[in-house]
Design a protein around this motif. Sequence first.
Motif, PDB file in Angstrom:
ATOM      1  N   LEU A  29       0.968  -1.231   0.000  1.00 22.59           N
ATOM      2  CA  LEU A  29      -0.035   0.069  -0.099  1.00 22.59           C
ATOM      3  C   LEU A  29       0.798   1.338  -0.131  1.00 22.59           C
ATOM      4  N   GLY A  30       2.151   1.139  -0.149  1.00 25.25           N
ATOM      5  CA  GLY A  30       2.942   2.289  -0.389  1.00 25.25           C
ATOM      6  C   GLY A  30       3.729   2.454   1.085  1.00 25.25           C
ATOM      7  N   GLU A  31       3.729   1.731   2.030  1.00 20.03           N
ATOM      8  CA  GLU A  31       4.356   1.913   3.295  1.00 20.03           C
ATOM      9  C   GLU A  31       4.489   0.522   4.088  1.00 20.03           C
ATOM     10  N   ILE A  32       5.764   0.174   4.670  1.00 20.69           N
ATOM     11  CA  ILE A  32       6.048  -0.926   5.150  1.00 20.69           C
ATOM     12  C   ILE A  32       6.750  -0.584   6.323  1.00 20.69           C
ATOM     13  N   ARG A  33       6.409  -1.332   7.651  1.00 18.31           N
ATOM     14  CA  ARG A  33       7.035  -1.174   8.725  1.00 18.31           C
ATOM     15  C   ARG A  33       8.075  -2.318   8.877  1.00 18.31           C
ATOM     16  N   LEU A  34       9.233  -1.970   9.049  1.00 17.78           N
ATOM     17  CA  LEU A  34      10.217  -3.004   9.012  1.00 17.78           C
ATOM     18  C   LEU A  34      10.987  -3.137  10.470  1.00 17.78           C
ATOM     19  N   GLY A  35      10.982  -4.251  10.987  1.00 16.18           N
ATOM     20  CA  GLY A  35      11.617  -4.597  12.320  1.00 16.18           C
ATOM     21  C   GLY A  35      12.671  -5.519  12.340  1.00 16.18           C
ATOM     22  N   LEU A  36      13.845  -5.254  13.039  1.00 25.02           N
ATOM     23  CA  LEU A  36      14.988  -6.317  13.027  1.00 25.02           C
ATOM     24  C   LEU A  36      15.272  -6.439  14.446  1.00 25.02           C
ATOM     25  N   ALA A  37      15.444  -7.587  14.710  1.00 25.42           N
ATOM     26  CA  ALA A  37      15.901  -8.062  16.007  1.00 25.42           C
ATOM     27  C   ALA A  37      17.413  -7.917  16.318  1.00 25.42           C
ATOM     28  N   LEU A  38      17.736  -7.535  17.342  1.00 25.97           N
ATOM     29  CA  LEU A  38      19.128  -7.277  17.456  1.00 25.97           C
ATOM     30  C   LEU A  38      19.776  -7.732  18.888  1.00 25.97           C
ATOM     31  N   GLY A  39      21.008  -8.269  19.054  1.00 28.56           N
ATOM     32  CA  GLY A  39      21.661  -8.699  20.280  1.00 28.56           C
ATOM     33  C   GLY A  39      22.543  -7.323  20.606  1.00 28.56           C
ATOM     34  N   ASN A  40      22.225  -6.550  21.650  1.00 27.28           N
ATOM     35  CA  ASN A  40      22.838  -5.217  22.019  1.00 27.28           C
ATOM     36  C   ASN A  40      24.032  -5.732  22.986  1.00 27.28           C
ATOM     37  N   LEU A  41      25.255  -6.073  22.960  1.00 26.80           N
ATOM     38  CA  LEU A  41      25.956  -6.345  23.688  1.00 26.80           C
ATOM     39  C   LEU A  41      26.376  -5.398  24.575  1.00 26.80           C
ATOM     40  N   ASN A  42      26.130  -4.236  24.534  1.00 28.12           N
ATOM     41  CA  ASN A  42      26.525  -3.217  25.630  1.00 28.12           C
ATOM     42  C   ASN A  42      25.308  -2.914  26.546  1.00 28.12           C
ATOM     43  N   GLY A  43      24.310  -2.982  25.954  1.00 35.97           N
ATOM     44  CA  GLY A  43      23.113  -3.030  27.004  1.00 35.97           C
ATOM     45  C   GLY A  43      22.414  -1.625  26.787  1.00 35.97           C
ATOM     46  N   ILE A  44      20.869  -1.371  26.997  1.00 31.45           N
ATOM     47  CA  ILE A  44      20.357  -0.235  27.238  1.00 31.45           C
ATOM     48  C   ILE A  44      19.861  -0.324  28.555  1.00 31.45           C
ATOM     49  N   SER A  45      20.319   0.668  29.551  1.00 32.16           N
ATOM     50  CA  SER A  45      19.762   0.449  30.944  1.00 32.16           C
ATOM     51  C   SER A  45      18.178   1.506  31.092  1.00 32.16           C
ATOM     52  N   TYR A  46      17.510   0.826  32.034  1.00 33.37           N
ATOM     53  CA  TYR A  46      16.310   1.615  32.540  1.00 33.37           C
ATOM     54  C   TYR A  46      16.461   1.676  34.068  1.00 33.37           C
ATOM     55  N   SER A  47      15.705   2.638  34.485  1.00 38.98           N
ATOM     56  CA  SER A  47      15.568   2.826  36.021  1.00 38.98           C
ATOM     57  C   SER A  47      14.255   3.025  36.316  1.00 38.98           C
ATOM     58  N   ARG A  48      13.858   2.368  37.592  1.00 41.23           N
ATOM     59  CA  ARG A  48      12.758   2.759  38.177  1.00 41.23           C
ATOM     60  C   ARG A  48      12.957   2.791  39.841  1.00 41.23           C
ATOM     61  N   ASP A  49      11.895   3.693  40.196  1.00 38.78           N
ATOM     62  CA  ASP A  49      12.260   4.019  41.886  1.00 38.78           C
ATOM     63  C   ASP A  49      11.513   2.673  42.461  1.00 38.78           C
ATOM     64  N   VAL A  50      12.067   2.102  43.552  1.00 40.92           N
ATOM     65  CA  VAL A  50      11.431   1.224  44.591  1.00 40.92           C
ATOM     66  C   VAL A  50      11.123   1.787  45.926  1.00 40.92           C
ATOM     67  N   ARG A  51      10.127   1.464  46.518  1.00 39.83           N
ATOM     68  CA  ARG A  51       9.487   1.968  47.665  1.00 39.83           C
ATOM     69  C   ARG A  51      10.308   1.436  49.061  1.00 39.83           C
ATOM     70  N   PRO A  52      10.312   1.930  50.006  1.00 41.13           N
ATOM     71  CA  PRO A  52       9.638   3.113  50.516  1.00 41.13           C
ATOM     72  C   PRO A  52      10.640   4.347  50.145  1.00 41.13           C
ATOM     73  N   ASN A  53      11.858   4.511  49.967  1.00 37.65           N
ATOM     74  CA  ASN A  53      12.578   5.633  49.792  1.00 37.65           C
ATOM     75  C   ASN A  53      12.996   5.866  48.363  1.00 37.65           C
ATOM     76  N   LYS A  54      12.226   5.246  47.494  1.00 38.99           N
ATOM     77  CA  LYS A  54      12.328   5.837  46.089  1.00 38.99           C
ATOM     78  C   LYS A  54      13.983   5.460  45.637  1.00 38.99           C
ATOM     79  N   GLN A  55      14.589   4.544  46.229  1.00 39.97           N
ATOM     80  CA  GLN A  55      15.912   4.325  45.654  1.00 39.97           C
ATOM     81  C   GLN A  55      15.878   3.724  44.205  1.00 39.97           C
ATOM     82  N   ALA A  56      16.748   4.191  43.406  1.00 39.85           N
ATOM     83  CA  ALA A  56      16.844   3.520  41.879  1.00 39.85           C
ATOM     84  C   ALA A  56      17.106   2.333  41.759  1.00 39.85           C
ATOM     85  N   PHE A  57      16.302   1.563  41.157  1.00 38.10           N
ATOM     86  CA  PHE A  57      16.607   0.158  40.692  1.00 38.10           C
ATOM     87  C   PHE A  57      16.952   0.068  39.125  1.00 38.10           C
ATOM     88  N   ILE A  58      17.904  -0.074  38.811  1.00 35.23           N
ATOM     89  CA  ILE A  58      18.490  -0.071  37.376  1.00 35.23           C
ATOM     90  C   ILE A  58      18.603  -1.354  36.761  1.00 35.23           C
TER      91      ILE A  58
END
Length: 565
Positions: free
Chosen positions: A141-170
Amino acid sequence: MPKRLAITIAGAVSLGSYEAGVLYEICEALRQHNTDPATTDAEKIFIDVITGASAGGMTATIAAQKLLFEASSLAAAYDNSFYRPWVKDISIDALLNYLDGDVPTHSLLSSRLIDSIARKHLLGRYGGVADPPTDPHPATLGEIRLGLALGNLNGISYSRDVRPNKQAFIYTRYQDILNKTLGPGSDVEGIWEKLVPAVCATGAFPFAFAPREFSRMLSEYDGTYLVKFPEGQRFTYTDGGVFQNEPLGLAKQLVDEVVHADPAAGTDERYYLFVCPHPLAATSNSELNESNAVLGKTAAAVIGAFYNQARFHDWIAAENINDRIGLFNTHARGLQLLFQNGTLTDGAVAPITSAILPLLFPNSAKETQADAWTRVKSQWKPEYDALIAQRSQPVADVWIDTILLLETAAGLGAKDEMIIYGITAENKELAGSDAFAFLGFFDRAYRDHDYDLGRTKARNFIDLINRGEPPDAINNGRSIGPIRYSSRPEIHAIDKNLDDLKMASVPAPLRQAFEKRLRARSHDLMADLGIKKPPRARGHRAHRRRPPPQEISSPVNPRPHLTKP
């Protein structure tokens, strides 16, 4: 409304030739089907999402470009953009001979060969021409969404706060993806130039090929909990199949993005096609137990468990989605019955839905309330029309309001049940499945065999669909068929002597060349780890020197001594 198809192509190593055969046959079938005068607009099938891992990632990227801009390159059965890279342009001779830029301590085989093949088939279209002629395939239809699976050896980090003191969990994710929306403005060499490293990275089978690196932007990731990295930071990648070898979940994610961008797409029938040369069979192992769990067996079991868990992760996700949607559909039909028999009335329910629905569709919502209402009404049109006939349109409208409220609150908005078709094979049918699926690289005859097997399997699939079989291919009266595919290009006769080929049947010079390369690289690996090669024992006879591996040619029939039972 037309039918839409999302294709997922699994990791396959040399069995990319099998997947190439499947893709050629499917694209040719859809070309004929969509241009057949007997095919109505509602029966046309359009490919709008393609995802891939490892070998499937290269095939997916080539498919996206050729479907959008160069349909003529997919025309000839044995000279097309799937056949050439996977059958004609690659061989064990070429893989064993390093090219300029290859680093012997980084890979067993030539990584630059893969790079050259990717560049040839993705950039060759341009060849210095700024504006090559555009030749779109009838299955797009004129447009295609392409998705490639990858293995990132460096990694991408995410951080969330945990209770009760909102200490970062990475935490750090190593499973990565690259998504790209390709359309009319994507027929530019620079866009595909940037995709080449990603294509090589998704297929960088560990140790066989060197990891690849390229830069990423923060906007490519969900920023809610992302630990920000410098814009344009370069990451190092290995085979995407390590963590996500069959990226069906990625296909589902991109389908949802299609619907969010174009709510009308949510009213079209949606199907998924899974292409994989390996059988979907159980891999459980009852032989390992506490008494025989020596280090070697345990290591093999751990690696196998890790690989197979990653392999089927997306299938588990698809099952969960289908289970949730199935339960929701049951409740929706139950509500229809309550409105039908008068237990629920539009007067009683309308004030509730009118008050709550606007809260679920803030101005920042990807899909507006009006668009979502139209989508839900289209999805439930037979039931909606029946309720109008039995009661009235106001009652039917409030029933749609109620469904929309429940769907949105449950996080099922713009989601559809995943009707998944599959075109797979068994190892006993393939020539290149042995040696971790590297065997196909040893002879073009093996790759031709598997390419033709892929074509045959795709035709069998189409014939089954057109006959309405198997029964589970049809869901609530929905089917991707019929597919009008009558003028079928010839398939070469498949040499059954190559079925279930084993490494022991490969000509000795090829096996010896490969063994020599593995031995040399193992010595390089030990040296890189600081492990010295043990001295040769006194009186030990020197091994006879074997001929060098360069320019080895093998007979077309590699095992004439074998006989079939």
